[in-house]
Design a protein around this motif. Structure first.
Motif, PDB file in Angstrom:
ATOM      1  N   UNK A   1      72.863  75.354   2.390  1.00  0.00           N
ATOM      2  CA  UNK A   1      72.465  75.864   1.159  1.00  0.00           C
ATOM      3  C   UNK A   1      71.625  74.887   0.535  1.00  0.00           C
ATOM      4  N   UNK A   2      70.435  75.129  -0.010  1.00  0.00           N
ATOM      5  CA  UNK A   2      69.574  74.142  -0.631  1.00  0.00           C
ATOM      6  C   UNK A   2      70.138  74.249  -2.080  1.00  0.00           C
TER       7      UNK A   2
ATOM      8  N   UNK B   1      78.550  80.168  -5.859  1.00  0.00           N
ATOM      9  CA  UNK B   1      80.027  79.995  -5.732  1.00  0.00           C
ATOM     10  C   UNK B   1      80.383  78.703  -5.008  1.00  0.00           C
TER      11      UNK B   1
ATOM     12  N   UNK C   1      73.109  85.155  -2.929  1.00  0.00           N
ATOM     13  CA  UNK C   1      72.904  84.379  -3.899  1.00  0.00           C
ATOM     14  C   UNK C   1      74.136  83.916  -4.555  1.00  0.00           C
TER      15      UNK C   1
ATOM     16  N   UNK D   1      67.827  82.203 -13.927  1.00  0.00           N
ATOM     17  CA  UNK D   1      68.398  83.442 -14.463  1.00  0.00           C
ATOM     18  C   UNK D   1      69.143  83.411 -15.723  1.00  0.00           C
TER      19      UNK D   1
ATOM     20  N   UNK E   1      76.241  81.802  -2.419  1.00  0.00           N
ATOM     21  CA  UNK E   1      75.506  80.462  -2.465  1.00  0.00           C
ATOM     22  C   UNK E   1      76.017  79.530  -3.733  1.00  0.00           C
TER      23      UNK E   1
ATOM     24  N   UNK F   1      67.678  78.081  -9.651  1.00  0.00           N
ATOM     25  CA  UNK F   1      67.604  79.705 -10.068  1.00  0.00           C
ATOM     26  C   UNK F   1      68.810  79.883 -10.810  1.00  0.00           C
TER      27      UNK F   1
ATOM     28  N   UNK G   1      69.195  76.480  -5.643  1.00  0.00           N
ATOM     29  CA  UNK G   1      70.221  77.394  -6.255  1.00  0.00           C
ATOM     30  C   UNK G   1      70.165  76.901  -7.503  1.00  0.00           C
TER      31      UNK G   1
END
Ligand code: ATP
Ligand code: MG
Lengths: 597, 260
Positions: free
Chosen positions: A460-461, A446, A441, A472, A444, A468, A465
């Protein structure tokens, strides 16, 4: 122009401007009575001369001229530093003469900090004539020192700077250290003068000598031939300790754990409260670091999560709203146990993260910053509004937030107890950030930060992310809010204005985007320092601005950047690269494919 | 031979400019097809519509018989079409190894939960990501091996940046690999080395390649077939010799508009 002057004028000019600026905004007067050591060295005087030292240091830098690296040897370094300091001192003198000619109190009508008194302070409490002579002499001396220190080998520089830095740290942390000495049952008189509260000459010099000797001793031990050979032999030695750690690492770890656990008992109640606030901002910093540092999404409305965490905790644990005639039950309230409420708050905050994230998915950079700034303001306005008054108390806010206490603890009234609660939260957030950083994660995120389109092209979607990251980051930020609610016991919307977003961002940027240690250092410096030395409090905005500008110019990667990014690149490599490119008139090509054995 | 990637009458215009004007190409499984053409012929645009960066205005693109039109780039990559860019695009602050590990992203699953509780399958998956990324880097021998893998990508030399970009694309485990001017900016020795590497990509990794290339020695050395484009249209197709001697192609390269 002679060589030293050519190097000198720019750093000297900047130093001169800095000196005039910090004086004119009142910083110098504020620190005139704060003594670093004895009665001769006030923090004001350190602050006045430090720019000239730095100017001497900068002027002595290694330059690349026509493809050749120009390193200054010692006598030239001293000369270039001295010239720089002298020019800087002369510039300050000119301003002093001008201010005196116009009359400081007239200027004071515009720049309120300027006064006859300030003129006296800046003239080192001497007559103007003597003051100017002092500026020229001290300027040259301090500048020369800057140049000399720069020209020293790194090893020698460490030894020379160890003493002065020790004194500096002890002076800035005078409240913290003297309280700690008292709490440990000693009298701090041997180190700190009870009248000036600064260091005593004897104590300061003794501390400086001890630290210098320690640095010298360590360097000597390291440079012994056996020690130099040790790294190669380390793999064998590594297995001797417990669980794969060396004995040395185990000892260091144990010391660190004990220090962290004992901290509130050493620094006293008042400072424990400050450290508690520092930890709240560490949480905000860690959460924002995920959004900005890891994923590269510039969020200026991060206060939304802070506010959400605080108010949600209050509502879920059954707090009261303030009304014009006392307190009342909010429109919605659950009397949940604090530890049941917290996971719910975190999950809801992650949901808010998705809500905040989804409208801004397509925005980048500046646009994202502006829209999130607006969203943050929306949250502040909402909690203040009439509409939400029944729920969160509007401008009056909420009160009677309690909870979390286990047995004899009292988080609200005892900062020492609160410290441990905050510590648990911070450790959770640290663990999360640390695990994420080097995970699939984290990579992705970075990649997305580095180049969103390319990350997309590499499978990478970015939508997923980004959401996400907001979720987070928001969850961790809400923990900070929950802590604030417990710490204060009451909430008002004033605690949740745009300044929180800015301070949190400054915490992240100061330490270096993406760096976990950096967040802790940044929070200590920007939130802790003003608490440790009250005189800083008023100038926090000024310090914030100066720090951010300086960092953007000098170290775009922050003070403690994510180490893996920079560890291999010495200044030298970069100079060489620049040289090679200039020489070849094109991008540097591969020099050698041979690997060092 | 079966066509693994088929373009049927693909069109793409920017404003009034037809960058792609009815392109029909069949890419056969296991072949290396080169695309040549003067600047602005629409070669990079071709890559961009295949990989989902742009949606074509008309026409269809089939990968293994399924249309990929309208898919996002990350979905196309996940299906098995990977690419490099004409202007190298790495993740400069990430290490060389991490760049390649990002390539493995679409072949792995670990999420937030896996990151926080790194046991069993997550741990094995992370080890596998690392292993495959290293293998992709070591496709280029010692060029990207050893200490280089721990360096941030931005310290690499120009040629190594291009190699890393290819390694990252290989790490996505594609079936079809699109290379946009892979030798641009390389010196003659590096160019020849890369020519051999492109052949190895097919022979050792079993990839099907579509290569945009300006260096004719490379085109000659790798291509099973060559397509020449001009003004958004394929103007010639065949073996290297056929295309290189085509009068329309020669005219296009000389800058005159093709006649008759
Ligand atoms: N995003 C865009 N917006 C507008 N015009 C574009 C865009 N992308 C490409 N073009 C135009 O489309 C035409 C084809 O461009 P393309 O990059 O595909 O050419 P190319 O064949 O790759 O050329 P080169 O050899 O220079 O790389 C050019 O005229 C270009 O200016
Ligand atoms: Mg192109």
């Amino acid at each position: 122009m002679p060589a030293p002057l050519a190097r000198a004028w720019k750093p000297a000019l900047i130093a001169g401007i800095v000196v005039v600026y910090v004086s004119a905004v009142g910083l110098i007067e504020q620190f005139a009575e704060v003594y670093a050591i004895g009665t001769q060295v006030s923090l004001a005087r350190v602050l006045l001369l430090l720019p000239l030292f730095l100017a001497g240091w900068v002027a002595t830098r290694t330059t690349v001229e026509r493809g050749e690296r120009k390193v200054l040897a010692m006598p030239q370094a001293a000369l270039s530093g001295a010239v720089t300091g002298l020019v800087g001192g002369a510039m300050v003198s000119i301003v002093l003469l001008a201010v005196d000619a116009i009359d400081p109190d007239t200027i004071g009508e515009v720049l309120i900090a300027v006064s006859t008194k300030l003129l006296g302070i800046v003239s080192f409490d001497q007559s103007l004539g003597t003051g100017i002579v002092l500026w020229l002499v001290l300027g040259a001396v301090v500048g020369a020192l800057g140049g000399v220190v720069r020209a020293l080998s790194p090893g020698a520089r460490r030894v020379v700077l160890a003493g002065p830095l020790t004194i500096g740290v002890l002076a800035i942390l005078q409240r913290v250290v003297s309280t700690a000495i008292k709490e440990l049952g000693f009298r701090p008189d041997f180190l700190y003068d009870s009248k000036t509260s600064g260091l005593t000459w004897a104590g300061g010099i003794a501390a400086a000598v001890i630290v210098t000797l320690a640095v010298v001793g360590r360097d000597v031990l390291r440079s012994r031939p056996e020690a130099a050979a040790a790294p190669a032999a380390r793999p064998a030695a590594a297995s001797t300790g417990l669980g794969g750690f060396t004995t040395r690492q185990l000892v260091q770890g144990a010391v660190a754990i004990i220090a962290v656990l004992a901290l509130p008992w050493v620094i006293g109640t008042a400072l424990s409260g400050t450290v508690g606030t520092v930890m709240i901002f560490i949480l905000l910093g860690l959460g924002l670091n995920i959004v900005v540092g890891f994923a590269g999404l510039l969020d200026l409305g991060y206060v939304a999560f802070f506010a959400f965490g605080a108010y949600a905790t209050a509502l879920l644990t059954g707090a009261q709203v303030n009304t014009t005639d006392g307190a009342g039950d909010p429109a919605f309230s659950l009397g949940l146990n604090f530890y049941v409420a917290i996971p719910i708050v975190v999950l809801l905050a992650a949901g808010v993260g998705l809500l905040v994230g989804s409208p801004v998915l397509r925005l980048r950079g500046d646009y994202l910053a502006i829209v999130t700034l607006g969203l943050g303001e929306v949250v502040s306005t909402l909690v203040t509004s009439k509409w939400a008054e029944g729920l969160v108390g509007g401008p009056q806010g909420m009160r009677d937030i309690t909870g979390g206490d286990i047995g004899p603890t009292d988080f609200q009234n005892n900062p020492r107890h609160f410290y441990y609660l905050a510590l648990v939260f911070v450790l959770l957030a640290l663990y999360t950030s640390w695990r994420l950083q080097y995970s699939r994660v984290g990579r992705a995120w970075n990649a997305m930060r580095e180049d969103e389109q390319v990350a997309d092209a590499m499978g990478i979607s970015t939508t997923r992310y980004k959401l996400l990251a907001f979720a987070t980051g928001g969850a961790i930020g809400s923990l900070g809010g929950a802590l604030l609610a417990i710490q204060l016991g009451s909430l008002t919307p004033r605690s949740f204005d745009v300044n929180v977003s800015i301070l949190a961002l400054a915490v992240v940027i100061l330490g270096g985007l993406g760096s976990l240690r950096g967040v802790m250092v940044g929070s200590l410096a920007l939130v802790g320092l003003p608490g440790f030395l009250r005189e800083f409090e008023e100038f926090r905005p000024l310090a914030l601005g100066a720090v951010i500008i300086a960092i953007m110019l000098l170290r775009p990667q922050g003070i403690l950047p994510n180490v893996r990014v920079t560890e291999d690149i010495a200044d030298e490599d970069r100079d060489q690269d620049a040289w090679a490119r200039a020489a070849a008139g094109q991008p540097a090509t591969e020099t050698s494919a041979v690997e060092p054995a | 031979m079966t066509a693994i990637l088929q373009l049927n009458g693909v069109e793409k215009a920017f404003g009034g400019l037809k960058a792609l004007d009815g392109v029909t190409i069949d890419l056969n499984e296991g072949e290396i097809l080169s695309v040549i053409g003067p600047n602005g012929a629409g070669k990079s645009t071709l890559f961009n519509v295949i990989t989902g960066v742009y949606t074509p205005d008309a026409g269809n693109i089939l990968f293994r018989g399924r249309s990929v039109v309208g898919l996002a780039p990350f979905q196309v990559t996940t299906l098995g079409i990977s690419r490099t860019f004409q202007n190298v695009h790495l993740f400069p602050q990430m290490t060389v190894l991490e760049n390649a590990m990002v390539g493995q992203h679409c072949r792995t699953k670990a999420g937030l939960f896996g990151a926080l509780f790194p046991f069993g399958s997550t741990r094995r998956e992370e080890a596998r990501i690392r292993e495959r990324a290293v293998a992709a880097l070591e496709f280029f021998g010692t060029r990207l091996a050893g200490y280089r893998q721990r360096q941030p990508a931005y310290v690499l030399s120009y040629a190594n940046r291009r190699r890393l970009e290819m390694a990252r694309a290989i790490a996505t485990e594609p079936t079809v690999l699109l290379l946009d001017e892979p030798t641009a900016g390389m010196n003659p020795r590096e160019t020849l080395e890369l020519r051999d590497n492109i052949n190895r990509m097919r022979d050792e990794l079993g990839l099907t390649l579509l290569v945009i290339e300006h260096d004719m020695r490379v085109v000659k050395g790798v291509s099973d077939r060559v397509i020449a484009m001009d003004y958004g249209k394929p103007i010639a197709e065949g073996t290297y010799d056929e295309v290189a001697n085509d009068p329309q192609v020669i005219a296009a390269y000389l800058g005159t508009k093709a006649v008759g």
